[in-house]
Scaffold this motif. Structure first.
Motif, mmCIF file in Angstrom:
data_model
loop_
_atom_site.group_PDB
_atom_site.id
_atom_site.type_symbol
_atom_site.label_atom_id
_atom_site.label_comp_id
_atom_site.label_asym_id
_atom_site.label_seq_id
_atom_site.Cartn_x
_atom_site.Cartn_y
_atom_site.Cartn_z
ATOM 1 N N ILE A 35 38.912 38.774 23.332
ATOM 2 C CA ILE A 35 39.965 39.221 24.281
ATOM 3 C C ILE A 35 40.765 38.138 24.628
ATOM 4 N N GLU A 36 42.142 38.157 24.012
ATOM 5 C CA GLU A 36 42.864 36.990 24.356
ATOM 6 C C GLU A 36 43.677 37.196 25.555
ATOM 7 N N LEU A 37 43.702 36.211 26.548
ATOM 8 C CA LEU A 37 44.494 36.351 27.896
ATOM 9 C C LEU A 37 44.987 35.026 28.350
ATOM 10 N N SER A 38 46.003 34.968 28.980
ATOM 11 C CA SER A 38 46.598 33.745 29.113
ATOM 12 C C SER A 38 45.911 33.184 30.470
ATOM 13 N N ILE A 39 45.705 32.006 30.451
ATOM 14 C CA ILE A 39 44.882 31.260 31.428
ATOM 15 C C ILE A 39 45.367 31.446 32.724
ATOM 16 N N TRP A 40 46.440 31.201 33.211
ATOM 17 C CA TRP A 40 47.073 31.494 34.339
ATOM 18 C C TRP A 40 46.697 32.783 34.988
ATOM 19 N N ARG A 41 46.699 33.908 34.248
ATOM 20 C CA ARG A 41 46.479 35.164 34.786
ATOM 21 C C ARG A 41 44.723 35.387 35.272
ATOM 22 N N ARG A 44 44.786 33.543 38.573
ATOM 23 C CA ARG A 44 45.409 34.178 39.623
ATOM 24 C C ARG A 44 44.178 35.456 40.234
ATOM 25 N N ARG A 45 43.380 35.354 39.264
ATOM 26 C CA ARG A 45 42.364 36.659 39.716
ATOM 27 C C ARG A 45 40.838 36.014 40.054
ATOM 28 N N ILE A 46 40.783 34.466 40.092
ATOM 29 C CA ILE A 46 39.535 33.771 40.782
ATOM 30 C C ILE A 46 39.450 34.130 42.162
ATOM 31 N N GLY A 47 38.221 34.326 42.396
ATOM 32 C CA GLY A 47 37.768 34.593 44.004
ATOM 33 C C GLY A 47 37.732 36.096 44.217
ATOM 34 N N MET A 48 38.368 36.899 43.248
ATOM 35 C CA MET A 48 37.731 38.355 43.529
ATOM 36 C C MET A 48 36.648 38.456 42.903
ATOM 37 N N SER A 49 36.016 39.529 42.957
ATOM 38 C CA SER A 49 34.609 40.161 42.441
ATOM 39 C C SER A 49 34.991 40.027 41.217
ATOM 40 N N GLY A 50 33.913 39.415 40.454
ATOM 41 C CA GLY A 50 33.646 39.387 38.888
ATOM 42 C C GLY A 50 34.008 40.485 38.125
ATOM 43 N N GLY A 51 33.263 41.488 38.659
ATOM 44 C CA GLY A 51 33.258 42.861 37.855
ATOM 45 C C GLY A 51 34.635 43.250 38.035
ATOM 46 N N LEU A 52 35.223 43.139 39.403
ATOM 47 C CA LEU A 52 36.697 43.799 39.506
ATOM 48 C C LEU A 52 37.516 42.797 38.554
ATOM 49 N N LEU A 53 37.283 41.587 38.526
ATOM 50 C CA LEU A 53 38.240 40.581 37.778
ATOM 51 C C LEU A 53 38.061 41.178 36.272
ATOM 52 N N ILE A 54 37.056 41.508 35.805
ATOM 53 C CA ILE A 54 36.832 41.768 34.122
ATOM 54 C C ILE A 54 37.509 43.130 34.017
ATOM 55 N N ASN A 55 37.361 44.168 35.119
ATOM 56 C CA ASN A 55 37.957 45.542 35.133
ATOM 57 C C ASN A 55 39.528 45.300 34.763
ATOM 58 N N ILE A 56 40.092 44.604 35.678
ATOM 59 C CA ILE A 56 41.407 44.486 35.663
ATOM 60 C C ILE A 56 42.100 43.723 34.658
ATOM 61 N N LEU A 57 41.375 42.772 34.284
ATOM 62 C CA LEU A 57 41.822 42.033 33.117
ATOM 63 C C LEU A 57 41.751 42.968 31.766
#
Lengths: 223, 223
Positions: A35-41, A44-57
């Motif tokens: 899964i290729e994703l820009s690092i800044w994105r 900007r999601r760090i600090g939220m739930s890890g599960g939610l972070l992965i879901n959103i990404l």
């Protein structure tokens, strides 16, 4: 009559200088799944739930929300983060701020969206006295930006969350504070900008725990 | 009559997703010299001249500006960054944006505060046509936030820098653009917030090169 202050601290980026290692550990975990994703994105999601972070990404990249994949990415992140743990240090003033609160008899707790597995090694760097509540993602139904972590931390302290102050480095901390009707103090030490934290509800923003300690009396922290 | 648009691009964080690797490479270089510094403070200095960055960080930590130490930290950073080069990719839309400008006959150049040693491997990922000016820190007296890099890039294109548009991810790019009397476009892909870039002078802010490409016609980039 003003109520007794109580402080509910986030951990990563607020007390511990670990955000950038978390960011690159998530990057490594996502790369490992192709899964290729820009690092800044990710940042900007760090600090939220890890599960939610992965879901959103995953949703942002148009990929399916396969529960097994989410679980696997989470495990890859933990392993990649723990491999970097030797580089990680407390933020300037973190230990001193917590000690000043303890000395003044001001109640405080820690509430992190991380699991105990990744939080334990850095909690150990903070010299936390016995009896201080530590609430991790393992103990609540929803992590940040839901208010559950901070509400639970306040309950454990025996204080009303609506009279407590949340201290965090991310927009997710400030949003969770608002949802809990707590005040929010933002710290720049996680790499967000002042205006981002203020727009998410921070009523004060400091550089780091050292900066907050210098103004503690202004924040209800009478010593 | 409106002048022909010309775009002067920063490299790291603007075309290449390399800011977070640069940040941790500087952290490693400073740790190697026994200089403890919070990572967000390094992040906020990325994009400026490496020498200036070290000078300011040393001054902030109260350490002496020993030229040999500065030189050594710079070498450690380059080595630590080049060790991470395998993880680094172009940002979404970077190659497409540059190709669209080339196809439309709109002049563009790259101007980076980095040295050719660290810039060359990522420049190679961008498929840059022959004849596009690339100005590195090796070729100017002062890097960003001084305007020299962008002024030199405009000269090589044969355009007036005051009619050019600088595209960058950092506050230092926007300040250098103002000092050169160029316009500034900010990209969020280096991890700064929108308001930080706007306050430094960005007249427009996009997520990344892909976001800028989608609005190219609004920016004087008639195709």
């Amino acid at each position: 009559m003003s109520e007794q202050a109580a402080f509910l601290f986030d951990l990563d980026g607020t007390l511990i200088d670990s955000v950038y290692q978390h960011v690159l550990a998530w990057k490594e975990a996502l790369d490992g799944e192709g899964i290729e994703l820009s690092i800044w994105r990710i940042h900007r999601r760090i600090g939220m739930s890890g599960g939610l972070l992965i879901n959103i990404l995953l949703r942002d990249t148009g990929l399916a929300l396969d529960p097994e994949r989410i679980e696997r990415i989470g495990r890859r992140h933990s392993a990649a983060y723990l491999r970097r743990i030797g580089e990680i240090r407390p933020l300037p003033g973190a230990r001193e701020l917590l000690a000043a609160l303890t000395d003044a008899g001001i109640p405080w707790a820690i509430a992190t969206s991380g699991r105990m597995e990744t939080a334990a090694p850095t909690l150990g760097m903070l010299a936390i006295p016995a009896g201080v509540p530590i609430v991790t993602r393992d103990e609540v139904r929803h992590a940040k930006p839901d208010p559950d972590l901070f509400v639970t931390a306040a309950e454990r302290l025996g204080v009303d969350v609506r009279s407590a102050t949340v201290v965090g480095d991310s927009v997710w901390d400030m949003l969770a504070a608002q949802r809990a009707r707590a005040l929010g103090i933002g710290l720049l030490s996680g790499g967000y900008g002042t205006e981002e934290l203020e727009r998410a509800g921070a009523y004060r923003v400091f550089d780091d725990p050292e900066g907050m300690l210098a103004q503690l009396e202004e924040l209800g922290g009478r010593r």
